[in-house]
Motif scaffolding. Structure first.
Motif, PDB file in Angstrom:
ATOM      1  N   PHE A 118      47.972  45.620  53.471  1.00 11.28           N
ATOM      2  CA  PHE A 118      48.295  45.135  52.135  1.00 11.28           C
ATOM      3  C   PHE A 118      47.094  44.438  51.488  1.00 11.28           C
ATOM      4  CE2 PHE A 118      49.779  41.597  49.456  1.00 11.28           C
ATOM      5  CZ  PHE A 118      50.365  42.332  48.434  1.00 11.28           C
TER       6      PHE A 118
ATOM      7  N   VAL B  62      45.542  46.342  48.143  1.00 11.47           N
ATOM      8  CA  VAL B  62      46.365  45.873  47.035  1.00 11.47           C
ATOM      9  C   VAL B  62      45.744  46.220  45.677  1.00 11.47           C
ATOM     10  CG1 VAL B  62      45.429  43.531  46.844  1.00 11.47           C
ATOM     11  CG2 VAL B  62      47.813  43.972  46.258  1.00 11.47           C
TER      12      VAL B  62
ATOM     13  N   ILE C  74      52.844  47.583  49.689  1.00  8.71           N
ATOM     14  CA  ILE C  74      53.729  46.507  50.149  1.00  8.71           C
ATOM     15  C   ILE C  74      54.906  47.042  50.960  1.00  8.71           C
ATOM     16  CG2 ILE C  74      55.296  46.367  48.180  1.00  8.71           C
ATOM     17  CD1 ILE C  74      54.528  43.207  48.568  1.00  8.71           C
TER      18      ILE C  74
ATOM     19  N   ALA D  31      57.181  45.000  53.553  1.00  8.85           N
ATOM     20  CA  ALA D  31      58.571  44.762  53.143  1.00  8.85           C
ATOM     21  C   ALA D  31      59.547  45.218  54.228  1.00  8.85           C
ATOM     22  CB  ALA D  31      58.857  45.473  51.829  1.00  8.85           C
TER      23      ALA D  31
END
Length: 137
Positions: free
Chosen positions: A65, A69, A77, A81
């Motif tokens: 991540f 990003v 993500i 998650a």
């Protein structure tokens, strides 16, 4: 007409995150069966191994991540998650109570049968230290 779109590659961290999450949930669901099968001494080692595997997946998803990003906003993500959702499920779902409640209800008739055999005197202790003098049926 040819599609010239480049096929999107699914990152390995997503596969690893899914597999480690499923393994962690399965070990929590089948903990008592595993203890019956591989004994109480070896099952914690299996649980530790899967826990470390999951922890490695969480760390890998955080690193993935942080590194990606800026390239993609949403896709990076997903592995993290999945890990967070798995942690929440493992922490807040009472797997032991669910499994023990299910086992109790499945075996209730057999247990009641044994209790009635003890009360009627059909089933008696086979050793002297297994007799309860204060117990009145």
């Amino acid at each position: 007409m040819e599609l010239s779109r480049e096929k999107k590659r699914i990152p390995k961290v997503l596969y690893f995150s899914i597999v480690s999450s499923v393994l962690l949930m399965l070990i929590n669901i089948f903990r008592w069966r595993l203890i019956e099968i591989i004994t109480v001494f070896l099952e914690p080692l299996v649980e530790l191994f899967i826990g470390l595997l999951f922890l490695g997946g969480v760390i890998w998803s955080i690193v993935y991540f942080i590194r990606n990003v800026r390239k993609e906003r949403f896709g990076v993500i997903i592995p993290f998650a999945i890990s967070i959702i798995t942690i929440l499920i493992v922490c807040f779902v009472p797997f032991t109570n669910i499994i023990l409640g299910r086992d109790f209800n499945i075996n209730l008739k057999d247990r009641e049968k044994v209790v009635s055999m003890i009360k009627s005197g059909e089933l008696v202790p086979n050793v002297s230290y297994n007799i309860c003098e204060e117990c009145v049926w």
